[in-house]
Design a protein around this motif. Structure first.
Motif, PDB file in Angstrom:
ATOM      1  N   ASP A  88     -18.056   6.599  -0.268  1.00 37.88           N
ATOM      2  CA  ASP A  88     -17.237   5.763  -0.801  1.00 37.88           C
ATOM      3  C   ASP A  88     -16.786   4.765  -1.647  1.00 37.88           C
ATOM      4  OD1 ASP A  88     -15.692   3.920   1.223  1.00 37.88           O
ATOM      5  OD2 ASP A  88     -16.305   2.442   0.336  1.00 37.88           O
ATOM      6  N   ALA A  89     -18.537   4.677  -2.813  1.00 37.33           N
ATOM      7  CA  ALA A  89     -18.007   4.098  -4.045  1.00 37.33           C
ATOM      8  C   ALA A  89     -17.942   5.027  -5.312  1.00 37.33           C
ATOM      9  CB  ALA A  89     -20.005   4.123  -4.408  1.00 37.33           C
ATOM     10  N   THR A  90     -17.909   6.347  -5.338  1.00 45.68           N
ATOM     11  CA  THR A  90     -17.529   7.266  -6.504  1.00 45.68           C
ATOM     12  C   THR A  90     -16.162   7.738  -6.350  1.00 45.68           C
ATOM     13  OG1 THR A  90     -18.102   9.047  -5.704  1.00 45.68           O
ATOM     14  CG2 THR A  90     -19.525   8.015  -6.901  1.00 45.68           C
ATOM     15  N   PHE A  91     -15.852   7.715  -4.760  1.00 38.76           N
ATOM     16  CA  PHE A  91     -14.148   8.502  -4.611  1.00 38.76           C
ATOM     17  C   PHE A  91     -13.045   7.926  -5.778  1.00 38.76           C
ATOM     18  CE2 PHE A  91     -10.204   9.304  -2.651  1.00 38.76           C
ATOM     19  CZ  PHE A  91     -10.453  10.840  -2.450  1.00 38.76           C
ATOM     20  N   PHE A  92     -12.952   6.815  -6.615  1.00 36.42           N
ATOM     21  CA  PHE A  92     -11.727   6.730  -7.036  1.00 36.42           C
ATOM     22  C   PHE A  92     -12.133   7.695  -8.549  1.00 36.42           C
ATOM     23  CE2 PHE A  92     -11.641   2.414  -5.460  1.00 36.42           C
ATOM     24  CZ  PHE A  92     -10.434   2.049  -5.526  1.00 36.42           C
ATOM     25  N   ASP A  93     -13.957   7.384  -9.252  1.00 36.06           N
ATOM     26  CA  ASP A  93     -13.615   8.146 -10.011  1.00 36.06           C
ATOM     27  C   ASP A  93     -13.366   9.663  -9.499  1.00 36.06           C
ATOM     28  OD1 ASP A  93     -14.043   6.755 -11.632  1.00 36.06           O
ATOM     29  OD2 ASP A  93     -16.960   6.743 -11.310  1.00 36.06           O
ATOM     30  N   ASP A  94     -13.966  10.645  -8.489  1.00 34.16           N
ATOM     31  CA  ASP A  94     -13.468  11.824  -7.767  1.00 34.16           C
ATOM     32  C   ASP A  94     -12.164  11.896  -7.896  1.00 34.16           C
ATOM     33  OD1 ASP A  94     -16.257  11.713  -7.838  1.00 34.16           O
ATOM     34  OD2 ASP A  94     -16.561  11.794  -5.834  1.00 34.16           O
TER      35      ASP A  94
ATOM     36  N   GLY B  72       1.147  -1.208  -0.157  1.00 26.86           N
ATOM     37  CA  GLY B  72      -0.396  -0.140  -0.304  1.00 26.86           C
ATOM     38  C   GLY B  72       1.319   1.327   0.187  1.00 26.86           C
ATOM     39  N   ALA B  73       1.984   0.720   0.882  1.00 23.53           N
ATOM     40  CA  ALA B  73       2.597   2.266   0.409  1.00 23.53           C
ATOM     41  C   ALA B  73       3.274   2.630  -0.195  1.00 23.53           C
ATOM     42  CB  ALA B  73       3.663   1.945   2.312  1.00 23.53           C
ATOM     43  N   LEU B  74       4.183   1.710  -1.471  1.00 24.73           N
ATOM     44  CA  LEU B  74       4.984   1.405  -1.956  1.00 24.73           C
ATOM     45  C   LEU B  74       4.403   1.793  -3.621  1.00 24.73           C
ATOM     46  CD1 LEU B  74       7.001  -2.302  -1.775  1.00 24.73           C
ATOM     47  CD2 LEU B  74       8.055   0.220  -1.814  1.00 24.73           C
ATOM     48  N   THR B  75       2.793   1.486  -3.359  1.00 25.97           N
ATOM     49  CA  THR B  75       1.749   2.128  -3.739  1.00 25.97           C
ATOM     50  C   THR B  75       1.552   3.784  -4.417  1.00 25.97           C
ATOM     51  OG1 THR B  75       0.848   0.068  -3.954  1.00 25.97           O
ATOM     52  CG2 THR B  75      -0.760   1.769  -5.422  1.00 25.97           C
TER      53      THR B  75
ATOM     54  N   GLU C 190      -4.933  10.351 -16.813  1.00 28.36           N
ATOM     55  CA  GLU C 190      -4.175   9.275 -16.478  1.00 28.36           C
ATOM     56  C   GLU C 190      -4.752   8.582 -15.071  1.00 28.36           C
ATOM     57  OE1 GLU C 190      -3.098  12.872 -17.495  1.00 28.36           O
ATOM     58  OE2 GLU C 190      -2.424  12.677 -19.148  1.00 28.36           O
ATOM     59  N   ILE C 191      -4.948   9.553 -14.135  1.00 27.84           N
ATOM     60  CA  ILE C 191      -4.576   8.485 -13.144  1.00 27.84           C
ATOM     61  C   ILE C 191      -5.594   7.056 -12.974  1.00 27.84           C
ATOM     62  CG2 ILE C 191      -5.065   9.382 -10.479  1.00 27.84           C
ATOM     63  CD1 ILE C 191      -1.815   9.693 -11.216  1.00 27.84           C
ATOM     64  N   ALA C 192      -6.662   7.665 -13.950  1.00 25.50           N
ATOM     65  CA  ALA C 192      -7.250   6.997 -13.522  1.00 25.50           C
ATOM     66  C   ALA C 192      -6.969   5.191 -14.320  1.00 25.50           C
ATOM     67  CB  ALA C 192      -8.595   7.106 -15.400  1.00 25.50           C
ATOM     68  N   GLU C 193      -6.270   5.175 -15.139  1.00 28.75           N
ATOM     69  CA  GLU C 193      -5.505   3.440 -15.295  1.00 28.75           C
ATOM     70  C   GLU C 193      -4.639   3.726 -14.425  1.00 28.75           C
ATOM     71  OE1 GLU C 193      -2.854   4.126 -18.306  1.00 28.75           O
ATOM     72  OE2 GLU C 193      -2.494   1.867 -19.290  1.00 28.75           O
ATOM     73  N   PHE C 194      -4.195   4.408 -13.469  1.00 27.52           N
ATOM     74  CA  PHE C 194      -2.959   4.066 -12.618  1.00 27.52           C
ATOM     75  C   PHE C 194      -3.847   3.308 -11.136  1.00 27.52           C
ATOM     76  CE2 PHE C 194      -1.436   4.669  -8.091  1.00 27.52           C
ATOM     77  CZ  PHE C 194       0.212   3.710  -8.606  1.00 27.52           C
ATOM     78  N   MET C 195      -4.918   4.024 -11.278  1.00 22.93           N
ATOM     79  CA  MET C 195      -5.936   3.313 -10.308  1.00 22.93           C
ATOM     80  C   MET C 195      -6.423   1.983  -9.932  1.00 22.93           C
ATOM     81  SD  MET C 195      -6.124   5.337  -7.637  1.00 22.93           S
ATOM     82  CE  MET C 195      -5.874   6.853  -6.802  1.00 22.93           C
TER      83      MET C 195
END
Ligand code: ZN
Length: 519
Positions: free
Chosen positions: A449-455, A409-412, A463-468
């Motif tokens: 909680d459900a939408t936070f990745f998109d937020d 988790g920390a490395l990520t 580009e962060i979408a692909e990272f996540m």
């Protein structure tokens, strides 16, 4: 590889816990005075026999709606099932004349009051978790309770309960204890020697350490910091801890643009043969450490890392959290998707802020990356994504994988920082984004909680979408070589070694300077 082993053992045995924070924490500035509508808890620690807390609860007028007395099934930030009802040894309800009323133990954590409107007091005994063997689901010591002749540790969820419909009611807490003891807690003391918690969540968020303790205090740029230490053999004094902590606290202040709390309490419980796992549990205005007692010089570096981690939780989850933490469910554990943020980012930040402030050398920082990489690869299941680890954290089989959040988790989070710096030409790394998010959300406004990745993607870069997707939602092997190359650091995956590339290009060196820029 051999020389990693002792370090590894220390590291793997040290599980850091974090605590989610709740509404209670947020309303702390408006401490209410006790009224007749409060729940009054009285604990008699002068009577320590049978290793139980003798608790008396004086209740306000109850109705049929309040007919269940609930003990906690879990607690914020522990990501484990506790079933505190297992430790209850007796439970009785009385009317105002002292007549016994009928109660029924309807489930592990619940007692039903058959005539709630008649109940005036509830009296129960609850065993300490330290000296009470259980066959399954042991309570982490930093989240547990202990009663000894010269001290006691109280973690609220393991001593207090609440009445159905009354989780948000203020609690007055009065503890009787021997005259020579002192008490340390983030709760504010009332004139009559009692404490007020704004509600049940606040009581759980505020551990209390009492006994033969040493105390030391300081002020870090306007924030009052208190340290209380119980040291079984007297090897460690709070004044020594304070001296070692000032650099870290100043680093945190610089990293965060000022400390986000006006006061903070460190509670430290040291015994020679302390229970495993050793570690800490963080709260909104305090953190509690249960560690093996050693001379302070042997403990201080590890302690500083741990304290930096716990302290950083003031940012997340306190100021950045989802509704699952905002309205905590003590009855049924509900998992969040975002341990990558609460724990992964926190663990990354605890080391990064020390490196950027000069508290920790670049060499030490890279050595820590190496340890995390080695432990993650060799001791944990790399095919489990961080999202799955989050969502299944309460399951016994996933508990074994849980410490990987502090490694992988920390490395990520470290990779996310590099990616963000690259995308912003060095201007906006992970800590900048985290500080912005703390302002956007704050303690009273949960994210979804459900939408936070998109937020999070909307808040940063597409580009962060692909990272996540690749590294948080899926278990794609972490691209350590490729990412660290961007900042002129060579990663040798066979030796788990991170080293500066002396022949790095101008571009790599420039991004590296942003990456490690001094605070
Ligand atoms: Zn934590």
């Amino acid at each position: 590889m051999k020389n990693l082993k002792p370090l590894l053992l220390i590291f793997a045995a040290t599980m850091l816990l974090s605590c989610g924070n709740t509404k209670s924490a947020i309303n702390q500035t408006s401490i209410n005075n006790t009224t007749n509508n409060d729940l009054k808890f009285h604990i008699n620690l002068n009577d320590r026999k049978n290793d139980t807390y003798k608790v008396k609860v004086t209740v306000p007028k109850l109705t049929e709606e309040n007919n269940i007395f609930q003990f906690a099934a879990t607690a914020p930030g522990t990501y484990q099932v506790m079933d505190i009802g297992r430790f209850v040894r007796s439970f009785k309800a009385f009317d105002h004349k002292g007549q016994l009323l009928k109660t029924v133990n309807i489930s592990t954590n619940q007692y039903q009051l058959i005539e709630p409107e008649k109940v005036h007091t509830i009296v129960y005994e609850i065993a300490e978790t330290y000296d009470t063997p259980v066959t399954e689901l042991p309570i982490y010591p930093m989240a547990g309770t202990s009663i000894e002749d010269n001290h006691s540790l109280i973690n609220g969820q393991a001593v207090f309960g609440y009445l159905k419909g009354m989780q948000s009611l203020p609690m007055n807490i009065k503890i009787d204890y021997p005259e020579e003891w002192i008490a340390g807690t983030a709760l504010e003391l009332n004139e009559d020697g009692s404490y007020t918690a704004n509600n049940y969540d606040h009581a759980v968020d505020s551990p209390i350490l009492l006994g033969n303790l040493t105390k030391a205090s300081t002020n870090v740029q306007g924030t009052v910091v208190d340290i209380y230490t119980y040291s079984e053999k007297g090897l460690v004094k709070s004044s020594q801890v304070l001296e070692s902590m000032e650099g870290m606290l100043n680093a945190a202040s610089k990293f965060l643009g000022g400390l986000p709390v006006d006061r903070y309490t460190f509670l430290i419980h040291l015994e020679e043969n302390t229970l495993n796992p050793k570690g800490a549990w963080e709260h909104s205005y305090s953190s509690e450490y249960t560690l093996a007692e050693k001379p302070w010089d042997d403990m201080k570096n590890g302690f500083k890392d741990m304290a930096a981690h716990e302290f950083f939780h003031v940012v997340t989850p306190l100021n950045i959290h989802s509704e699952i933490i905002q309205e905590f469910n003590f009855i049924k554990p509900v998992a969040s998707r975002h341990l990558w943020l609460y724990e992964g980012t926190t663990e990354w930040a605890s080391h990064m802020m020390q490196m950027r402030s000069g508290e920790k050398s670049l060499e030490d920082y890279l050595a820590n990356l190496r340890r995390k990489s080695y432990i993650s690869k060799n001791y944990f299941d790399d095919s489990l994504s961080i999202l799955e680890l989050s969502l299944n954290s309460f399951k016994p089989e996933t508990q074994k994988q849980y410490p990987n959040i502090y490694m992988k988790g920390a490395l990520t989070a470290g990779l996310l920082d590099i990616k963000l710096l690259e995308l912003s030409n060095g201007k906006r790394g992970l800590i900048d984004v985290v500080n912005e998010l703390a302002k956007k959300y704050g303690p009273n406004k949960p994210f979804n909680d459900a939408t936070f990745f998109d937020d999070f993607v909307d808040f940063t870069y597409p580009e962060i979408a692909e990272f996540m997707d690749l590294y948080v939602k899926k278990a794609t092997p972490l691209p350590l070589i490729e990412y660290y190359q961007k900042i002129g650091i060579i990663y040798d995956a066979e030796k788990y070694l991170f080293e500066l590339n002396e022949n790095a290009s101008e571009k790599q060196v420039e991004l590296r300077e942003h990456w490690m820029k001094a605070l």
